[in-house]
Design a protein around this motif. Structure first.
Motif, PDB file in Angstrom:
ATOM      1  N   GLU A  73      37.081 -15.229  35.522  1.00 30.75           N
ATOM      2  CA  GLU A  73      36.604 -16.103  34.663  1.00 30.75           C
ATOM      3  C   GLU A  73      35.707 -15.571  33.459  1.00 30.75           C
ATOM      4  O   GLU A  73      35.676 -15.796  32.528  1.00 30.75           O
ATOM      5  CB  GLU A  73      35.824 -16.931  35.475  1.00 30.75           C
ATOM      6  N   ARG A 114      52.101 -18.818  38.425  1.00 33.48           N
ATOM      7  CA  ARG A 114      50.679 -18.778  38.186  1.00 33.48           C
ATOM      8  C   ARG A 114      50.129 -17.496  38.026  1.00 33.48           C
ATOM      9  O   ARG A 114      50.476 -16.690  38.724  1.00 33.48           O
ATOM     10  CB  ARG A 114      50.171 -19.773  39.250  1.00 33.48           C
ATOM     11  N   THR A 115      49.276 -17.541  37.130  1.00 37.71           N
ATOM     12  CA  THR A 115      48.329 -16.550  36.738  1.00 37.71           C
ATOM     13  C   THR A 115      46.999 -17.041  36.904  1.00 37.71           C
ATOM     14  O   THR A 115      46.451 -18.018  36.301  1.00 37.71           O
ATOM     15  CB  THR A 115      48.434 -15.742  35.499  1.00 37.71           C
ATOM     16  N   ILE A 116      46.025 -16.327  37.854  1.00 35.01           N
ATOM     17  CA  ILE A 116      44.385 -16.932  38.118  1.00 35.01           C
ATOM     18  C   ILE A 116      43.912 -15.581  37.293  1.00 35.01           C
ATOM     19  O   ILE A 116      44.017 -14.481  37.876  1.00 35.01           O
ATOM     20  CB  ILE A 116      44.108 -17.075  39.288  1.00 35.01           C
ATOM     21  N   VAL A 173      39.213 -19.074  44.792  1.00 34.37           N
ATOM     22  CA  VAL A 173      40.440 -19.631  45.185  1.00 34.37           C
ATOM     23  C   VAL A 173      41.143 -18.809  46.479  1.00 34.37           C
ATOM     24  O   VAL A 173      41.184 -17.547  46.243  1.00 34.37           O
ATOM     25  CB  VAL A 173      41.696 -19.511  44.019  1.00 34.37           C
ATOM     26  N   ASN A 210      48.459 -20.742  33.579  1.00 37.93           N
ATOM     27  CA  ASN A 210      47.353 -19.901  33.657  1.00 37.93           C
ATOM     28  C   ASN A 210      46.255 -20.619  34.043  1.00 37.93           C
ATOM     29  O   ASN A 210      45.908 -21.879  33.435  1.00 37.93           O
ATOM     30  CB  ASN A 210      46.824 -19.137  32.494  1.00 37.93           C
ATOM     31  N   GLU A 211      45.209 -19.932  34.681  1.00 39.21           N
ATOM     32  CA  GLU A 211      43.870 -20.683  35.184  1.00 39.21           C
ATOM     33  C   GLU A 211      42.986 -19.706  35.214  1.00 39.21           C
ATOM     34  O   GLU A 211      43.224 -18.364  35.296  1.00 39.21           O
ATOM     35  CB  GLU A 211      43.932 -21.548  36.329  1.00 39.21           C
ATOM     36  N   ASN A 212      41.488 -20.064  35.431  1.00 40.34           N
ATOM     37  CA  ASN A 212      40.489 -19.049  35.922  1.00 40.34           C
ATOM     38  C   ASN A 212      39.798 -19.381  36.894  1.00 40.34           C
ATOM     39  O   ASN A 212      39.533 -20.538  37.170  1.00 40.34           O
ATOM     40  CB  ASN A 212      39.504 -19.083  34.359  1.00 40.34           C
ATOM     41  N   THR A 213      39.077 -18.516  37.459  1.00 35.02           N
ATOM     42  CA  THR A 213      38.100 -18.452  38.463  1.00 35.02           C
ATOM     43  C   THR A 213      37.285 -17.211  38.539  1.00 35.02           C
ATOM     44  O   THR A 213      37.546 -16.338  37.870  1.00 35.02           O
ATOM     45  CB  THR A 213      38.855 -18.833  39.890  1.00 35.02           C
ATOM     46  N   VAL A 269      39.326 -14.259  43.668  1.00 38.37           N
ATOM     47  CA  VAL A 269      40.454 -14.769  44.368  1.00 38.37           C
ATOM     48  C   VAL A 269      40.571 -13.868  45.552  1.00 38.37           C
ATOM     49  O   VAL A 269      40.377 -12.748  45.748  1.00 38.37           O
ATOM     50  CB  VAL A 269      41.742 -14.477  43.312  1.00 38.37           C
ATOM     51  N   ARG A 295      43.130 -10.008  37.391  1.00 40.13           N
ATOM     52  CA  ARG A 295      43.988 -11.345  37.541  1.00 40.13           C
ATOM     53  C   ARG A 295      45.034 -11.236  38.609  1.00 40.13           C
ATOM     54  O   ARG A 295      45.196 -10.084  39.405  1.00 40.13           O
ATOM     55  CB  ARG A 295      44.727 -11.530  36.445  1.00 40.13           C
TER      56      ARG A 295
END
Length: 166
Positions: A158, A153-155, A34, A5-8, A11, A142
């Motif tokens: 934020e 992966r999951t974005i 991203v 997992n990450e944040n932005t 996307v 997301r």
């Protein structure tokens, strides 16, 4: 196959002209983003596409300070010559206010947009499979995808959205 997992903030799905231009504009505005692309970089840079940069697009790239790096080449006369039945038939397209019409094949434009985005620190991920946006009208959108190593992966957004409009 692990899940990461990450944040932005944003996307962008797809590294065509629209996705890459948006990514470059966001990056220049200090907004994290991203860009996810299903194909390889080599494929994206070599695929043949039709398209000409008109005066409005050239002006927009100039306003964002990207014209020299993205459009490449020198200003040209705003005329394209086509041969039909053995006869040359000129097509005159509109030049911008400064007479700076530009001809830039779309695959060259895409290649240049990629180079600028990546060299300026943009996050562009090729070979992203099974890209799935989720909860896009909710407070925490997301995107899930599988990277080129097979990792899921999951974005996540934020910050929570204040509106539920897509």
């Amino acid at each position: 196959m692990s899940v990461r997992n990450e944040n932005t903030t944003v996307v962008i799905v797809g590294s065509g002209v629209a996705g890459l231009a948006l990514g470059n504009f966001l990056l220049r505005s200090g907004i994290d983003c991203v860009v996810l692309e299903r194909r390889s970089r080599q494929y994206v840079e070599q695929r043949q596409r039709a398209g000409v940069i008109d005066f409005r697009a050239a002006r927009m790239f100039r306003q964002w300070g990207l014209a020299d790096r993205v459009l490449g080449g020198v200003p040209v006369e705003p005329v394209l010559n086509f041969r039909i039945d053995g006869r040359t038939r000129p097509y005159t397209y509109l030049a911008d206010d400064n007479g700076e019409g530009r001809f830039c094949p779309q695959q060259v434009l895409v290649h240049n947009l990629i180079d600028v985005f990546v060299s300026d620190g943009g996050d562009l991920r090729f070979e992203a499979e099974e890209v799935t946006p989720e909860n896009i009208t909710g407070l925490r959108p997301r995107v899930r995808y599988r990277d080129n190593a097979g990792v899921s992966r999951t974005i996540n957004s934020e910050t929570p959205r204040t509106s539920c409009r897509p």
